[in-house]
Each structure stands twice: as structure tokens, then as C-alpha cells.
Design a protein around this motif. Structure first.
Motif, mmCIF file in Angstrom:
data_model
loop_
_atom_site.group_PDB
_atom_site.id
_atom_site.type_symbol
_atom_site.label_atom_id
_atom_site.label_comp_id
_atom_site.label_asym_id
_atom_site.label_seq_id
_atom_site.Cartn_x
_atom_site.Cartn_y
_atom_site.Cartn_z
ATOM 1 N N GLY A 1 -4.325 -9.766 -0.161
ATOM 2 C CA GLY A 1 -4.333 -8.329 0.042
ATOM 3 C C GLY A 1 -3.187 -7.591 -0.619
ATOM 4 O O GLY A 1 -3.135 -6.366 -0.571
ATOM 5 N N ASP B 1 -4.185 -2.786 4.196
ATOM 6 C CA ASP B 1 -4.744 -3.476 5.368
ATOM 7 C C ASP B 1 -5.260 -2.478 6.414
ATOM 8 O O ASP B 1 -6.236 -2.739 7.116
ATOM 9 N N GLY C 1 1.164 -15.567 2.741
ATOM 10 C CA GLY C 1 1.331 -16.842 2.042
ATOM 11 C C GLY C 1 2.049 -16.686 0.718
ATOM 12 O O GLY C 1 2.432 -17.668 0.094
ATOM 13 N N GLU D 1 9.268 3.326 7.178
ATOM 14 C CA GLU D 1 8.920 1.956 7.576
ATOM 15 C C GLU D 1 9.572 1.672 8.925
ATOM 16 O O GLU D 1 10.779 1.832 9.064
ATOM 17 N N GLY E 1 1.057 -15.767 -2.231
ATOM 18 C CA GLY E 1 0.377 -16.082 -3.485
ATOM 19 C C GLY E 1 -0.003 -14.793 -4.201
ATOM 20 O O GLY E 1 -0.555 -13.883 -3.599
ATOM 21 N N ARG F 1 8.092 -12.414 -0.699
ATOM 22 C CA ARG F 1 7.594 -11.093 -0.282
ATOM 23 C C ARG F 1 8.704 -10.135 0.088
ATOM 24 O O ARG F 1 8.645 -8.926 -0.175
ATOM 25 N N ALA G 1 0.839 -1.200 0.000
ATOM 26 C CA ALA G 1 0.000 0.000 0.000
ATOM 27 C C ALA G 1 0.874 1.250 0.000
ATOM 28 O O ALA G 1 0.652 2.174 -0.791
HETATM 29 C C1 LIG Z 1 -0.812 -15.313 7.257
HETATM 30 C C2 LIG Z 1 -1.132 -14.397 6.106
HETATM 31 C C3 LIG Z 1 -1.140 -14.890 4.809
HETATM 32 C C4 LIG Z 1 -1.429 -14.051 3.732
HETATM 33 N N1 LIG Z 1 -1.344 -14.550 2.469
HETATM 34 C C5 LIG Z 1 -1.532 -13.721 1.409
HETATM 35 C C6 LIG Z 1 -1.341 -14.210 0.082
HETATM 36 O O1 LIG Z 1 -0.953 -15.346 -0.136
HETATM 37 N N2 LIG Z 1 -1.561 -13.347 -0.943
HETATM 38 C C7 LIG Z 1 -1.940 -12.053 -0.743
HETATM 39 O O2 LIG Z 1 -2.142 -11.315 -1.718
HETATM 40 N N3 LIG Z 1 -2.114 -11.570 0.510
HETATM 41 C C8 LIG Z 1 -1.906 -12.366 1.589
HETATM 42 N N4 LIG Z 1 -2.040 -11.867 2.852
HETATM 43 C C9 LIG Z 1 -2.423 -10.458 3.026
HETATM 44 C C10 LIG Z 1 -1.276 -9.501 2.698
HETATM 45 O O3 LIG Z 1 -0.092 -9.940 3.328
HETATM 46 C C11 LIG Z 1 -1.623 -8.096 3.181
HETATM 47 O O4 LIG Z 1 -2.934 -7.770 2.779
HETATM 48 C C12 LIG Z 1 -0.652 -7.042 2.611
HETATM 49 O O5 LIG Z 1 0.640 -7.224 3.086
HETATM 50 C C13 LIG Z 1 -1.143 -5.649 2.985
HETATM 51 O O6 LIG Z 1 -0.232 -4.676 2.554
HETATM 52 P P1 LIG Z 1 -0.109 -3.301 3.340
HETATM 53 O O7 LIG Z 1 0.905 -2.510 2.602
HETATM 54 O O8 LIG Z 1 -1.447 -2.718 3.558
HETATM 55 O O9 LIG Z 1 0.416 -3.707 4.788
HETATM 56 P P2 LIG Z 1 1.768 -4.430 5.233
HETATM 57 O O10 LIG Z 1 2.318 -5.239 4.136
HETATM 58 O O11 LIG Z 1 1.471 -5.076 6.520
HETATM 59 O O12 LIG Z 1 2.750 -3.208 5.474
HETATM 60 C C14 LIG Z 1 2.533 -2.268 6.513
HETATM 61 C C15 LIG Z 1 3.873 -1.794 6.991
HETATM 62 O O13 LIG Z 1 3.702 -0.672 7.861
HETATM 63 C C16 LIG Z 1 4.687 -0.736 8.858
HETATM 64 N N5 LIG Z 1 4.284 0.107 9.976
HETATM 65 C C17 LIG Z 1 3.325 -0.137 10.916
HETATM 66 N N6 LIG Z 1 3.212 0.883 11.765
HETATM 67 C C18 LIG Z 1 4.121 1.830 11.371
HETATM 68 C C19 LIG Z 1 4.472 3.117 11.860
HETATM 69 N N7 LIG Z 1 3.855 3.645 12.924
HETATM 70 N N8 LIG Z 1 5.476 3.800 11.240
HETATM 71 C C20 LIG Z 1 6.089 3.252 10.165
HETATM 72 N N9 LIG Z 1 5.794 2.035 9.655
HETATM 73 C C21 LIG Z 1 4.807 1.343 10.238
HETATM 74 C C22 LIG Z 1 4.747 -2.210 9.198
HETATM 75 O O14 LIG Z 1 5.966 -2.541 9.828
HETATM 76 C C23 LIG Z 1 4.605 -2.852 7.821
HETATM 77 O O15 LIG Z 1 5.846 -3.125 7.220
HETATM 78 C C24 LIG Z 1 -1.759 -12.686 3.960
HETATM 79 C C25 LIG Z 1 -1.761 -12.198 5.257
HETATM 80 C C26 LIG Z 1 -1.434 -13.030 6.326
HETATM 81 C C27 LIG Z 1 -1.411 -12.465 7.722
#
Ligand SMILES: Cc1cc2nc3c(=O)[nH]c(=O)nc-3n(C[C@H](O)[C@H](O)[C@H](O)COP(=O)(O)OP(=O)(O)OC[C@H]3O[C@@H](n4cnc5c(N)ncnc54)[C@H](O)[C@@H]3O)c2cc1C
Lengths: 395, 56
Positions: free
Chosen positions: A291, A279, A48, A36, A50, A98, A17
Motif C-alpha cells: 500500500g 489506507d 513489511g 501527524e 517491501g 519505513r 498518502a
Molecule cells: C503488517 C503490514 C505489512 C505491510 N507490508 C507492506 C509492504 O511490505 N509494502 C507495502 O507497500 N505496503 C505494506 N503494507 C501496507 C502499508 O503499510 C500501508 O498501505 C501504508 O502505510 C498506507 O499509507 P497511508 O499513508 O495511507 O497510512 P499510514 O502509513 O498508516 O499513515 C497514516 C498516519 O495517520 C496518522 N493518523 C491517524 N489518525 C490521525 C489523526 N486523527 N490526526 C493526525 N494523524 C492521524 C497515523 O498515526 C499514521 O501515521 C503493510 C501493512 C501492514 C499492516
């Protein structure tokens, strides 16, 4: 290093995101800072790994062998009685690394002109007259203020930054899957297919997955959900693996856990000078929990709207509402429909799941995950008196 | 208030997202719980590895 005291856009979190937002905003010439809190972007994974081909297309990105561990050419979905539904294709997608994928995205953000800084946390949100005006950062024992015109919270499932800004993103317990996973090696698997196992004994409110990363290595994980689950996710997975001769003597390369938002889609994701994506704003496909692409697309739309807002000199919530509208048009309506499918699926008992496996094809299942073809499922459910009300949810 | 077992906790942060009081936060040292906690058990029930228990 972070050399400026003010940026057009600060992005909290460097997952898909955050990078989606950073790339979009930096491409439009904005001064962007993405921080980060972890020491390494993308690690440890909570995923996972995928990624379907259609997801990559939705992100508007090209395949790159640096992050692809294994191409996927088929999917098998198992009903509780062991019967399975297959879907075969040539190039359905990949199981990715990842840790590399997220850095690859962050690298694109840096190339587009954004400043990216790991091991730097948004520790609080600054406000002037109650309106978001910047962030307090902390990094290696130092702490300082940075002003911004727009703050984009991409901080993942914790979603603290939104709540610090004043937007309530708290998930309901029923909308958060508890995930647990081992990356396993030395196991007997079909290295070309992903496998999903459903059932109220196996994984209540979720499923077990095997996502191969090589001939004998795979992510073997589970998602379960309250109020259906009666044990922890780890206990369910350990119990299941014990029943699988090809897995139970395998090695463990990594253990992961995580929360996956599978609901709680938000009508409003903005405040004055503020947006939330990924997320943090529950941008996840509620039926399978994928996600990566949803987060990236949510971030991208937020980044584009940030550029428009700054260009037009209006970063009020009323202007940023464009982001709500565009996200709901592009993704929200589909995900909301899929959320209703989740509500139906979680009500089915094992006999009903077994029965459905007799009538549904792999293609049907793929359609469902893309919010299509619900009519066929509704027609089946209507045949069973107990399921008539559920069928109505799908129409 | 809650306490987490550092041997079990994998620092995934899911409990933080589901806490209705916004009482939890995640750092490298694990989960910390503030006075806002009402001991509602939502995080205890969520935790994928059973690392959280009430601490009163
Ligand atoms: C067990 C599991 C399996 C999954 N399998 C899949 C799959 O196979 N395929 C798929 O598409 N999705 C999968 N997902 C979902 C996917 O991992 C998430 O939806 C995706 O990573 C979301 O991206 P994001 O950028 O919103 O958040 P994230 O990838 O979680 O990134 C958020 C980042 O913000 C950072 N952060 C938090 N607070 C702060 C702060 N205050 N200051 C600075 N940085 C901060 C965190 O450290 C983190 O690195 C899975 C999730 C889980 C839990």
C-alpha cells in the motif's frame, strides 16, 4: 509551529498518502498543513517495508540510498507442499526503512512549502451548516481550531477522520487482513530474495513473508484473514517460525502488527470540502497488501484535484468528484480486477495451490499482481470442475 | 463494551477501522471503546495479537 488559523488544505496523517497529497498541493502554491498524531513520522512501522521498483516509478520518485536497506533481485513463492516458483530480475526493488522513508517524503512536503507538524492530532472535524469547514487540533495538551477549504483524510486504516466528516469508510471484516511481524536478526535467510509462503495451514486468507534487510536480518511477517483464520495472526506466525530451523533461534528487534485493507474500494471518496486517500480509502493492492505506492498515488491525485478546486473556487463534492474519476481511471480499475483475483485465490485449497505451482511461472505471478495475464490462470482453473465458476470471475 | 490488554496491544488501530459502530479509537494509551459498542466481536476476531475481549 502552526502559526495560521486557516489553510487552503489540511491533511490528517503523515504517511505516504498524506505526503503525496501535501507535496502535490504545496507544489501548486497552496497553503498546506499536514499533521501527524504520532510523535515520530513513520514509527513504529506497520509494514513489511517491501517496495518494488515499479511502485517507486508509479510514485514518480527517484531512488535514494538513505531509505534503501537492501536491494531485491529475486522472489520465491512457496506452495503448501514446499514447491516454489521463482522470479529473478536484476533490480526488482528494495526493502526500505519505513521510518526513514516516510520522513524523507514528509521532508519533501516541507521543502515544497507545506507545514508539517508531528504529535498533533485531528481530534474532531468542524462543520458549518453540516459541511466540513476545518478541524480541531490537539497537541501537547493544547487544543485549537484551524479552518480549511479542503480537508484530506490520510489517517490510515483507523480512518476516523472520514467518519467524523460523514463518509463511511468502515471495512468489512473479510476485507481487512490481520498482520503481525517480527524484525528478526541472527537468522539464516537468502539475503537477496523475498520469500512468500502460501497455504491454508500456514496463513489462511494471506501469506507469510520474509523481506531481508541485511545478510542476517529480515522482516518476518504474516497476514491472515477471517473467516478463514482460526487463530490469531501472531499464533500462526509463531507456529510457522517454530518449524524453521534457520529462524527459530533468531533475535527479535521489533514487533509490529497492523490491519491491511484488501478490498472495499470506494466508488465515492469525497464530500463537500473533503477527500480521503491511502489506507483510509482502502488504496491497497488486494492480492499482496502493498500500500505504500497506492497510498502515495491516491494522495497525490487528491492533492492535485485540491489545487484545481481552489484555483477554480469550487470545492464542492461535485467538483471533487474529479478525484474519484481520476483515481478510478489510474488505479481503481486495476485494483478492482486484482480484488477479483483475491476472491479466487482465497477459495483454493492446498492441493489446488500445489497443482497451480506446477504450471505457473514467476513471471505469471508478477503479472497477476499487476492485473495482467488472468487469462492463463482462468484456462488452468477451467480444467477442474470445482474451479470453473472461479475461473469465470477472472474473465 | 470491549477491553484491551495493554500488555498485548501494539496500538496498530486495525480494530478501529473494522468497527461497524465506529465505537473505537486509538491513542497513545491504547484503544478506548465508547457506548456505541454492541459487543459484535468483530474487533475481537480481527486483533492480530488477541488483545481484545468482551467486557460485560
Ligand atoms: C503488517 C503490514 C505489512 C505491510 N507490508 C507492506 C509492504 O511490505 N509494502 C507495502 O507497500 N505496503 C505494506 N503494507 C501496507 C502499508 O503499510 C500501508 O498501505 C501504508 O502505510 C498506507 O499509507 P497511508 O499513508 O495511507 O497510512 P499510514 O502509513 O498508516 O499513515 C497514516 C498516519 O495517520 C496518522 N493518523 C491517524 N489518525 C490521525 C489523526 N486523527 N490526526 C493526525 N494523524 C492521524 C497515523 O498515526 C499514521 O501515521 C503493510 C501493512 C501492514 C499492516
Amino acid at each position: 509551529m502552526i502559526d495560521m488559523k486557516s489553510y487552503d488544505v489540511v491533511i490528517a496523517g503523515a504517511g505516504p498518502a498524506g505526503s503525496g497529497a501535501a507535496i502535490a498541493a504545496a507544489k501548486e502554491g497552496l497553503r498546506v498543513l499536514m499533521v501527524e498524531k504520532r510523535q515520530e513520522i513513520g514509527s513504529p512501522k506497520r509494514c513489511g517495508e517491501g517496495l518494488s521498483r515499479s511502485s517507486l516509478e508509479r510514485m514518480g520518485l527517484e531512488y535514494d540510498p538513505v531509505w534503501a536497506r537492501r536491494p531485491i533481485i529475486g522472489t520465491s513463492v512457496y506452495a503448501p507442499n514446499g514447491k516454489y516458483v521463482r522470479y529473478d530480475g536484476e533490480d526488482l526493488g528494495w526493502v526500505v526503512e519505513r521510518k526513514i522513508f516516510d520522513k524523507w517524503l514528509a521532508e519533501k512536503a516541507a521543502d515544497a512549502g507545506a507545514r508539517v507538524q508531528a504529535r498533533t492530532e485531528v481530534s474532531s472535524v468542524l462543520k458549518e451548516d453540516g459541511i466540513v469547514s476545518g478541524v480541531k487540533l490537539s497537541s501537547f495538551g493544547n487544543s485549537w481550531d484551524v479552518k480549511c477549504r479542503i480537508l484530506i483524510a490520510c489517517d490510515g486504516v483507523e480512518s476516523k477522520v472520514s467518519r467524523m466528516a460523514g463518509l463511511n469508510t468502515t471495512l468489512k471484516p473479510t476485507d481487512l487482513v490481520a498482520g503481525f511481524q517480527y524484525e528478526m536478526a541472527g537468522i539464516e535467510i537468502d539475503p537477496d530474495r523475498i520469500e512468500l509462503y502460501f497455504g491454508n495451514e500456514v496463513a489462511p486468507g494471506g501469506y507469510v513473508w520474509i523481506f531481508p534487510k541485511g545478510e542476517r536480518v529480515a522482516n518476518v511477517g504474516i497476514g491472515v484473514r477471517k473467516p478463514f483464520a482460526r487463530k490469531t495472526a501472531k499464533e500462526y506466525l509463531d507456529d510457522w517460525i517454530r518449524t524453521k530451523p534457520g529462524l527459530k533461534r533468531g533475535s527479535v528487534l521489533e514487533a509490529n502488527s497492523g490491519g491491511v485493507p484488501v478490498g472495499g474500494l470506494m466508488e465515492n471518496m469525497v464530500l463537500d470540502n473533503f477527500m480521503a486517500a491511502g489506507d483510509a480509502a482502502h488504496h491497497v493492492n488486494p492480492i499482496h497488501g502493498g500500500g505504500i505506492s497506492e497510498a502515495y498515488v491516491g494522495g497525490r491525485i487528491a492533492g492535485e484535484v485540491a489545487a484545481e478546486a481552489i484555483r477554480e473556487g469550487d470545492t464542492s463534492a461535485a467538483f471533487l468528484d474529479r478525484y474519484n474519476k481520476r483515481w478510478w481511471d489510474e488505479r481503481g480499475k486495476k485494483l478492482e480486477k486484482i480484488f477479483r483475483l483475491r476472491q479466487v485465490a482465497e477459495r483454493l485449497n492446498d492441493d489446488e495451490l500445489n497443482w497451480l505451482a506446477e504450471y505457473l511461472s514467476g513471471e505469471d505471478l508478477v503479472n497477476f499482481s499487476k492485473s495482467k495475464g488472468f487469462g492463463k490462470l482462468a484456462k488452468l482453473l477451467i480444467k477442474k470442475p470445482r474451479l470453473v465458476t472461479l475461473a469465470r470471475k477472472l474473465m | 463494551m470491549i477491553k484491551t490488554d495493554p500488555e498485548l496491544c501494539l496500538r496498530c488501530g486495525g480494530c478501529v477501522g473494522v468497527c461497524p459502530q465506529d465505537a473505537l479509537s486509538l491513542s497513545e494509551n491504547g484503544i478506548s471503546c465508547s457506548e456505541k459498542c454492541t459487543s459484535c466481536r468483530i474487533c475481537v476476531n480481527f486483533c492480530p495479537v488477541g488483545a481484545i475481549e468482551l467486557d460485560d
